[in-house]
Motif scaffolding. Sequence first.
Motif, short mmCIF file in Angstrom:
data_model
loop_
_atom_site.label_atom_id
_atom_site.label_comp_id
_atom_site.label_asym_id
_atom_site.label_seq_id
_atom_site.Cartn_x
_atom_site.Cartn_y
_atom_site.Cartn_z
N LEU A 168 14.31 39.14 75.14
CA LEU A 168 13.29 38.81 74.13
C LEU A 168 13.01 40.07 73.33
O LEU A 168 12.86 41.16 73.90
CB LEU A 168 11.99 38.34 74.78
CG LEU A 168 12.02 37.07 75.65
CD1 LEU A 168 10.60 36.73 76.11
CD2 LEU A 168 12.61 35.89 74.88
N GLY B 234 7.51 35.38 78.23
CA GLY B 234 7.13 35.09 76.85
C GLY B 234 5.78 34.38 76.76
O GLY B 234 4.95 34.68 75.90
N ALA B 235 5.55 33.46 77.70
CA ALA B 235 4.28 32.73 77.72
C ALA B 235 3.14 33.65 78.16
O ALA B 235 2.05 33.64 77.58
CB ALA B 235 4.39 31.51 78.64
N ALA C 161 15.09 35.46 70.84
CA ALA C 161 15.38 35.15 72.25
C ALA C 161 16.87 34.88 72.35
O ALA C 161 17.43 34.14 71.54
CB ALA C 161 14.59 33.92 72.71
N PHE D 109 19.88 34.07 75.40
CA PHE D 109 20.26 33.87 76.79
C PHE D 109 21.78 33.96 76.89
O PHE D 109 22.49 33.41 76.05
CB PHE D 109 19.84 32.47 77.28
CG PHE D 109 18.37 32.31 77.53
CD1 PHE D 109 17.44 33.23 77.08
CD2 PHE D 109 17.89 31.19 78.23
CE1 PHE D 109 16.08 33.06 77.31
CE2 PHE D 109 16.54 31.01 78.46
CZ PHE D 109 15.63 31.93 78.00
N PHE E 260 11.73 35.06 90.22
CA PHE E 260 13.06 34.51 89.90
C PHE E 260 14.17 35.45 90.35
O PHE E 260 15.32 35.31 89.93
CB PHE E 260 13.15 34.24 88.39
CG PHE E 260 12.14 33.22 87.93
CD1 PHE E 260 12.33 31.87 88.22
CD2 PHE E 260 10.99 33.60 87.25
CE1 PHE E 260 11.39 30.93 87.82
CE2 PHE E 260 10.05 32.67 86.85
CZ PHE E 260 10.25 31.33 87.13
N ALA F 183 14.59 31.90 83.22
CA ALA F 183 13.26 31.44 83.65
C ALA F 183 12.27 32.60 83.64
O ALA F 183 11.11 32.43 83.27
CB ALA F 183 13.35 30.81 85.04
N ALA G 252 12.38 35.21 81.67
CA ALA G 252 12.07 35.52 80.26
C ALA G 252 11.09 34.51 79.67
O ALA G 252 10.18 34.89 78.92
CB ALA G 252 13.36 35.55 79.44
N LEU G 253 11.26 33.24 80.00
CA LEU G 253 10.36 32.21 79.47
C LEU G 253 8.94 32.40 80.00
O LEU G 253 7.96 32.33 79.25
CB LEU G 253 10.89 30.82 79.83
CG LEU G 253 12.19 30.42 79.12
CD1 LEU G 253 12.82 29.21 79.79
CD2 LEU G 253 11.93 30.15 77.64
N MET G 254 8.83 32.67 81.30
CA MET G 254 7.52 32.91 81.89
C MET G 254 6.88 34.14 81.24
O MET G 254 5.68 34.14 80.92
CB MET G 254 7.66 33.11 83.39
CG MET G 254 6.33 33.27 84.12
SD MET G 254 6.63 33.52 85.91
CE MET G 254 5.02 34.16 86.39
#
Lengths: 410, 410
Positions: free
Chosen positions: B277, B239-240, B261, B263, B307, B233, B235-237
């Motif tokens: 990433l 990346g955005a 990416a 995981f 997180f 989570a 990493a996704l935040m």
Amino acid sequence: MQIRPERLLADLRELATIGAFETGVNRPAFSAEDLAAREWLRARMAAAGLEAAVDGVGNVYGRMPGVDHAVLIGSHSDTVPYGGWLDGSLGVIYALEIARAVAESGAARRVGVDAISFQDEEGTFLALLGSRSFCGEAIDGDVAAARSKDGRALADALAESGLRGRPPARLDARRHVGFLEAHIEQGPRLERSGGQIGVVSAIVGIRTLRAVFRGQADHAGTTPMPMRRDAGAAALMFGALLSERLGAHGSPDTVWNVGSATFKPGASNVVPSEAELIFQFRDASDDLLTELERLIRDAAMECARPFNAEAEVVRVLETRPAAMDPRLAGLIERAASELGASAARMPSGAGHDAMVMARHLPAAMLFVPSIGGRSHHVSEDTSESDIVRGAQVLARAVELLLQDGTRSPA
Amino acid sequence: MQIRPERLLADLRELATIGAFETGVNRPAFSAEDLAAREWLRARMAAAGLEAAVDGVGNVYGRMPGVDHAVLIGSHSDTVPYGGWLDGSLGVIYALEIARAVAESGAARRVGVDAISFQDEEGTFLALLGSRSFCGEAIDGDVAAARSKDGRALADALAESGLRGRPPARLDARRHVGFLEAHIEQGPRLERSGGQIGVVSAIVGIRTLRAVFRGQADHAGTTPMPMRRDAGAAALMFGALLSERLGAHGSPDTVWNVGSATFKPGASNVVPSEAELIFQFRDASDDLLTELERLIRDAAMECARPFNAEAEVVRVLETRPAAMDPRLAGLIERAASELGASAARMPSGAGHDAMVMARHLPAAMLFVPSIGGRSHHVSEDTSESDIVRGAQVLARAVELLLQDGTRSPA
């Protein structure tokens, strides 16, 4: 009616020697160790006075003779590869010990106790195989197609086990008044809150989805940003938005996880032409799961657009939520209260055989605390006092149910 | 001074037969095809009257005799695996043809033209090996450590090529007044804008970073959201947020790409314990790159916190921006204008040998349009008219420089 803590712990420890690995157990369904454990259980049930047999899929079913009705108690004795010593086994040995305690109480009864260890709850070949077979669900197609991760067919495992052709143990609507399953929590809620007994309100449903974004592999230096079709950027934005949307629209118990991300071709200097996220979300309400899935699908389209990508969202797996029976759950709570144990209502975030059983008869679950919330690992453990307390509470709940036992299932 | 279009195109096509694959070329550095192409080039340069040799790393260097100074022109003749027919080769054959045109013009000169094909620009073993060696940069450590993706040591490739021990071709500050490299654009900007000639203002710097988030692998059903340490989570935040921040604070020419990416452990029902990433960003200003890197590092920390994860950001690779020489770029623009070709100033988003050369002498680059913006692929192509126009403009720029050529580098 009294359980004997030393006997309970000794049996749990003896079962843990079959397939022992470090401080845990390696006993996947249909392994030699799993089959040996099932034969050991059958003998233990028989010694407890139950009519016990291993059935055609590997379920070990022990039937109390001389009763018209029975409370079915149990769980599973197969494990994940190199897992812990209590996951499944705890509930199976509770059932064995409670059957012994009922038999030793000596009273003549119309309602007794049956014990069961279901096969392959963990899904080495086919998750919940044993309980689905026991309930007579239509699984022939799934059985024929099922393979383990290393490619072994379930049909071959069944043939080689020597079990094929044996009569299946079956749920009997006239006999079985309810199903009770004890299990380790596999999470940290009881430990963190100081709770000693978890009374499961519902087993959550799980939706597992795969979102694939498709764009175009371009040079990441020479292609201006507005001319890109960037599948990776779309996936990253979607992953972040997913958390936001589920946090905003889920229930307090909704949980979710993006477990896997894969970008192709996967080079830092090439715009990803394809990006895949695999994720799941869980809740006790099927209606809420449906609403959340709709929001997620909308979010994927929203995130594809600014990056000129295309989004495809596919449902990989769906397990529907299963509500536990309020009367049975209430009996567990009452038993805990009588024994001075602190009990907390909670959803089960993990799947269990009780989820299948609840589709066919009243079912309830009791959790004991997991140290550090750990499971599916050799470090999985529960303190002796918590193990014994859980058995005493379940035994008392069974006793209350037997006293009240003239009520058959609707 | 006139180039001969038919001869230019014939040589380009003949070079493309060496290592031909479908409509492209497979000629990675030190392959048999690459070495054969370099020997072919050497012979062509010699036939054009240049003193030509393949040096100790594979550079093909052709020196015009009888002049005090020279404009160095060239690019590279190695390719990525199964790449296009023009990437590198175009600039090398332009150099050959312009050397021929200068020789044929017959005028006695103090300033002439040298031609060069650098080795391994594409980094099969060591990116920009040839130009770095030519400029006398300290590369012995890099050469000793370099291996191809399939594990072959550059030292072995050099030994097996039979080139080792030959004298290195070297930049000569007294002789070389400037470096000119022509290349296909490798992007869609010229084609989309209708431009015929790209005049490169700067070659962008590239920073490639790896962000690793570390959390804890927990059951994705039984672990409440606030108790998770969710690396995925975070990493996704991140990346955005990375896209947002670079979009807000970059220049209009800043580009970036999250290319990979990963995981771990990668299962939908397990909270990711690690998420990586790999991304890069490019701009012509080194100061801006430094500022953007600071913003990115801050963003990683910001995203780890909610997180309960930890973030580590490591710089994997850094190439510094290289400004092109304004006088040389101006001559290319003037040449285009004289020949009625539309020219556009633009940064080069990709790296080139000119980036190395610019550290040591005035350098400039000319781009011709790439059809569909494609490169590093067998479908890479440029129309014949664009190929010829590019050579004519570069030849005219060289002519202007030779007329003006008494000015030595500072």
